[in-house]
Design a protein around this motif. Structure first.
Motif, mmCIF file in Angstrom:
data_model
loop_
_atom_site.group_PDB
_atom_site.id
_atom_site.type_symbol
_atom_site.label_atom_id
_atom_site.label_comp_id
_atom_site.label_asym_id
_atom_site.label_seq_id
_atom_site.Cartn_x
_atom_site.Cartn_y
_atom_site.Cartn_z
ATOM 1 N N PRO A 1 0.808 -1.233 0.000
ATOM 2 C CA PRO A 1 0.000 0.000 0.000
ATOM 3 C C PRO A 1 0.841 1.283 0.000
ATOM 4 N N ALA A 2 1.978 1.282 0.651
ATOM 5 C CA ALA A 2 2.828 2.484 0.701
ATOM 6 C C ALA A 2 3.404 2.850 -0.669
ATOM 7 N N LYS B 1 6.215 1.584 -19.336
ATOM 8 C CA LYS B 1 5.427 0.771 -20.260
ATOM 9 C C LYS B 1 4.021 0.497 -19.726
ATOM 10 N N SER B 2 3.905 0.264 -18.426
ATOM 11 C CA SER B 2 2.604 -0.025 -17.820
ATOM 12 C C SER B 2 2.702 0.228 -16.324
ATOM 13 N N SER B 3 1.592 0.070 -15.633
ATOM 14 C CA SER B 3 1.528 0.389 -14.208
ATOM 15 C C SER B 3 1.405 -0.865 -13.357
ATOM 16 N N ALA B 4 2.186 -0.920 -12.303
ATOM 17 C CA ALA B 4 2.054 -1.994 -11.318
ATOM 18 C C ALA B 4 1.011 -1.574 -10.294
ATOM 19 N N ILE B 5 0.279 -2.560 -9.796
ATOM 20 C CA ILE B 5 -0.769 -2.288 -8.810
ATOM 21 C C ILE B 5 -0.520 -3.116 -7.545
ATOM 22 N N LEU B 6 -1.328 -2.852 -6.557
ATOM 23 C CA LEU B 6 -1.203 -3.503 -5.253
ATOM 24 C C LEU B 6 -1.082 -5.021 -5.388
ATOM 25 N N ASN B 7 -0.126 -5.584 -4.666
ATOM 26 C CA ASN B 7 0.161 -7.019 -4.583
ATOM 27 C C ASN B 7 0.854 -7.612 -5.808
#
Length: 108
Positions: free
Chosen positions: A12-13, A62-68
């Protein structure tokens, strides 16, 4: 070419107001893996006589990383001349191989 690898899990941080990993977090991870690689490969004498610093960097997101998401970072030295080297960092999703920022290049 020796490749050094590490993994991070998005917490989350790491998430910003757009609900994906903030660009500053990516940059921190890139610096962390580069520094860890340097200290793993450098001698005590080198560490006593030289400081590791970043001179420049270029990132194509290139793209976005999300939670977990679990992120794999790989780094290697593309070339070096004197005390300056060009380092490549590749960053992708560990499960899908989706690239977040491929061939991130910086000089140190």
């Amino acid at each position: 070419m020796t490749v050094f690898e590490t993994k991070y899990t998005v917490k989350p941080a790491h998430i910003d107001e757009l609900n994906h990993v903030n660009n500053v977090v990516y940059l921190q991870w890139i610096q962390d893996i580069a520094k860890e690689h340097w200290f793993k490969k450098s001698s005590s004498e080198m560490n006593n006589n030289y400081y590791w610093v970043v001179l420049s960097h270029h990132i194509d997101y290139k793209s976005s990383a999300i939670l977990n998401d679990e992120i794999t970072l790989k780094t290697y030295i593309k070339n070096s001349e004197g005390v300056t080297s060009t380092r490549i960092v590749e960053m992708y999703n560990s499960k899908t191989n989706k690239s977040y920022g491929n061939r991130i290049q910086f000089s140190n």
